[in-house]
Enzyme design. Structure first.
Site, PDB file in Angstrom:
ATOM      1  N   LYS A  72      56.344 -50.723   7.589  1.00 28.09           N
ATOM      2  CA  LYS A  72      57.574 -51.103   8.291  1.00 28.09           C
ATOM      3  C   LYS A  72      58.160 -49.852   8.944  1.00 28.09           C
ATOM      4  O   LYS A  72      58.431 -48.848   8.269  1.00 28.09           O
ATOM      5  CB  LYS A  72      58.547 -51.699   7.269  1.00 28.09           C
ATOM      6  CG  LYS A  72      59.574 -52.621   7.855  1.00 28.09           C
ATOM      7  CD  LYS A  72      60.293 -53.319   6.717  1.00 28.09           C
ATOM      8  CE  LYS A  72      61.455 -54.127   7.207  1.00 28.09           C
ATOM      9  NZ  LYS A  72      62.317 -54.526   6.102  1.00 28.09           N
ATOM     10  N   VAL A  73      58.359 -49.942  10.241  1.00 28.09           N
ATOM     11  CA  VAL A  73      58.722 -48.752  11.031  1.00 28.09           C
ATOM     12  C   VAL A  73      60.001 -49.042  11.826  1.00 28.09           C
ATOM     13  O   VAL A  73      60.100 -50.093  12.462  1.00 28.09           O
ATOM     14  CB  VAL A  73      57.571 -48.419  12.023  1.00 28.09           C
ATOM     15  CG1 VAL A  73      57.898 -47.190  12.853  1.00 28.09           C
ATOM     16  CG2 VAL A  73      56.248 -48.255  11.286  1.00 28.09           C
TER      17      VAL A  73
END
Ligand code: E4P
Length: 217
Positions: free
Chosen positions: A87-88
């Site tokens: 998750k960025v």
């Protein structure tokens, strides 16, 4: 529409999974901290435990904000389990890192998305999922579900494969509206999922059926 649970709490994940309708899990640093998880080893172990409980994608968020930092962290997270999705955050270096992960076969979830323009960038970088935060948009007196509709329409008209993952869900109506809007995934707190069960006429009807059933014995 797939159902993910939005928590790092193992009891809640187990309860949702036991319903048989759970497709995955999303976490974020706030949710992990809430469970008292501290330090790299404990964090990695917690993600592994979740992956072993649920047969589906598990979003694990990077803490870095530079391209190099995000890539290094993401590579380590992806090694924990095949179901980990890195998750960025939606920042310049985040987009660059998502493109790197895409080119290197690592799944990503672009988080903290609040506009169609941001969602376009996430799709162009090849993100597996894009996470518009609808509850936080509603908090500012905008309509978060309208953003889901807009992104779904753009992705469909462009033929982009990034899945629209509605996040920051606050109530069962959000889930219903996200399904209507064509979201691919809805990540929900457990009370919002359980809230879908509720209807007073179901309770009244069941009470009557059980009462009448006694006359059949
Ligand atoms: C999940 O991917 C998001 O981090 C989460 O849904 C945010 O929810 P909140 O706005 O309730 O913190």
């Amino acid at each position: 529409m797939k159902f993910f649970i939005d928590t790092a709490n193992l009891d809640q994940i187990r309860e949702a999974n036991d319903l048989g309708i759970l497709d995955g899990v999303t976490t974020n640093p706030t949710l992990m901290a809430k469970e008292g998880i501290k330090g790299a080893d404990a964090i990695n172990q917690h993600y592994l435990t979740i992956c072993e409980m649920v047969n589906g994608p598990v979003s694990a968020e990077v803490l870095g904000t530079t391209f190099e930092g995000i890539v290094e962290e993401g590579k380590k997270l992806a090694k924990i389990h095949k179901n980990i999705v890195v998750k960025v955050p939606m920042i310049k270096d985040g987009i660059k890192a998502i493109k790197w992960f895409t080119d290197n076969g690592i799944q990503t979830n672009c988080t903290l998305v609040f506009s169609a323009g941001q969602a376009i960038l996430a799709a162009k970088a090849g993100a597996t999922y894009v996470s518009p935060f609808i509850g936080r948009i509603d908090d500012g007196s905008w309509d978060g579900v309208k953003l889901i509709e807009q992104i779904v329409n753009i992705y469909n008209s462009q033929g982009w494969m990034t899945e629209v993952l509605a996040a920051s869900i606050r109530n069962p109506l959000h889930i219903v509206r996200c399904a209507e809007a064509g979201a691919d995934v809805c990540t929900c707190p457990l009370p919002s999922i359980l809230g879908l069960l509720k209807h007073p006429l179901t309770d009244i009807g069941l009470e009557q059926f059980l009462k009448d059933a006694k006359n059949m014995q």
